[in-house]
Design an enzyme around this catalytic site. Structure first.
Site, mmCIF file in Angstrom:
data_model
loop_
_atom_site.group_PDB
_atom_site.id
_atom_site.type_symbol
_atom_site.label_atom_id
_atom_site.label_comp_id
_atom_site.label_asym_id
_atom_site.label_seq_id
_atom_site.Cartn_x
_atom_site.Cartn_y
_atom_site.Cartn_z
ATOM 1 N N GLY A 80 0.620 -1.360 -0.257
ATOM 2 C CA GLY A 80 0.104 -0.228 0.058
ATOM 3 C C GLY A 80 0.330 1.748 -0.258
ATOM 4 O O GLY A 80 0.623 2.078 -0.408
ATOM 5 N N ASP A 105 0.705 3.161 4.206
ATOM 6 C CA ASP A 105 -0.301 4.026 3.522
ATOM 7 C C ASP A 105 -0.980 5.171 4.219
ATOM 8 O O ASP A 105 -1.857 5.821 4.871
ATOM 9 C CB ASP A 105 -1.296 3.436 2.036
ATOM 10 C CG ASP A 105 -1.630 1.509 2.578
ATOM 11 O OD1 ASP A 105 -1.548 1.727 4.172
ATOM 12 O OD2 ASP A 105 -1.897 0.892 2.593
ATOM 13 N N ASP A 151 -5.135 2.240 10.662
ATOM 14 C CA ASP A 151 -6.501 2.358 11.188
ATOM 15 C C ASP A 151 -6.708 1.795 12.315
ATOM 16 O O ASP A 151 -6.579 2.334 13.362
ATOM 17 C CB ASP A 151 -6.548 1.720 10.255
ATOM 18 C CG ASP A 151 -8.383 1.182 9.981
ATOM 19 O OD1 ASP A 151 -8.712 1.327 10.961
ATOM 20 O OD2 ASP A 151 -8.617 0.631 8.743
ATOM 21 N N LYS A 163 -6.373 7.622 10.449
ATOM 22 C CA LYS A 163 -7.858 7.131 10.408
ATOM 23 C C LYS A 163 -7.954 6.868 12.233
ATOM 24 O O LYS A 163 -8.254 5.656 12.208
ATOM 25 C CB LYS A 163 -8.496 6.139 10.214
ATOM 26 C CG LYS A 163 -9.853 5.853 9.908
ATOM 27 C CD LYS A 163 -10.353 4.830 8.537
ATOM 28 C CE LYS A 163 -10.061 4.271 7.383
ATOM 29 N NZ LYS A 163 -10.642 3.074 6.583
ATOM 30 N N PHE A 221 -13.843 3.675 4.420
ATOM 31 C CA PHE A 221 -13.257 3.114 3.904
ATOM 32 C C PHE A 221 -12.307 3.947 2.014
ATOM 33 O O PHE A 221 -13.242 3.890 1.244
ATOM 34 C CB PHE A 221 -13.942 1.844 2.786
ATOM 35 C CG PHE A 221 -13.041 0.729 1.974
ATOM 36 C CD1 PHE A 221 -12.224 -0.142 2.736
ATOM 37 C CD2 PHE A 221 -13.227 0.729 0.590
ATOM 38 C CE1 PHE A 221 -11.520 -0.877 2.118
ATOM 39 C CE2 PHE A 221 -12.356 -0.695 -0.120
ATOM 40 C CZ PHE A 221 -11.729 -1.004 0.655
ATOM 41 N N ARG A 278 -4.834 1.333 -6.888
ATOM 42 C CA ARG A 278 -3.454 1.225 -6.608
ATOM 43 C C ARG A 278 -3.143 3.126 -7.467
ATOM 44 O O ARG A 278 -2.507 3.959 -6.628
ATOM 45 C CB ARG A 278 -3.038 0.230 -6.380
ATOM 46 C CG ARG A 278 -2.720 -0.330 -5.048
ATOM 47 C CD ARG A 278 -1.790 -1.514 -5.030
ATOM 48 N NE ARG A 278 -2.106 -2.660 -4.006
ATOM 49 C CZ ARG A 278 -1.936 -2.851 -2.893
ATOM 50 N NH1 ARG A 278 -1.774 -1.788 -2.283
ATOM 51 N NH2 ARG A 278 -2.493 -4.252 -2.176
#
Length: 174
Positions: free
Chosen positions: A43, A99, A102, A130, A151, A164
């Site tokens: 990512g 990336d 979370d 996030k 998302f 991507r």
């Protein structure tokens, strides 16, 4: 998903501008240090490539592959090392680049792993944070953008191994 309208959350221009700023900040913070940028694949490869082009000090770059999502939309709660760090990072000031922060489980796991390998210092850098999803007490040292609990895909982030290559971050409108 492609038949749904894309909602662009962060434009290519916004990303480019923030990465220039972040590269300059990292260059100052790591001046006269042995910087090792550790990119977590897959990512973060686009973010890392763009970021290191704006770091103006000598930098060693390595890649590590982890998995915490599998084919799901949410983290499965455990982190697996697929390909470990290819270099000896003992004595380096390691900057882990990912990336998205979370749950924080991946970053927490990798920080502990890198410390165990003898790094002089370990910090984290993410494109997206996030915060609402955090399960461990961790805050990225460097962050481009905070986002709500959505998302998102694009700019390295994927859905089903696609998207991507999209140069901005988006989600789909219902």
């Amino acid at each position: 998903m492609d038949n749904k309208k894309r909602n662009i959350l962060i434009s290519k221009e916004q990303i480019d501008e923030r990465i220039v700023q972040l590269g300059a900040e990292i260059s100052v913070d790591y001046n006269n240090k042995k910087l090792y940028v550790l990119s977590l694949l897959r990512g973060s490869f686009i973010f890392t490539a763009d970021l290191v082009r704006h770091i103006t000090i000598p930098t060693k770059i390595g890649f590590m592959t982890t998995s915490s999502y599998g084919d799901k939309l949410e983290s499965k709660g455990s982190v697996n090392i697929i390909n470990d760090i290819p270099d000896n990072v003992s004595g380096f000031d390691v900057l882990i680049v990912d990336d998205i922060a979370d749950t924080g489980l991946t970053m927490d796991f990798i920080i502990s792993h890198v410390i165990s390998l003898g790094a002089s210092s370990v910090k984290s850098c993410v494109l997206l944070d996030k915060i609402d999803r955090r399960k461990v007490d961790i805050t990225p040292d460097y962050c481009c953008f905070e986002i709500p609990d959505l998302f998102v895909v694009g700019y390295g982030l994927n859905y089903g191994d696609y998207y991507r290559n999209v140069p901005y971050v988006f989600n789909w409108e219902d």
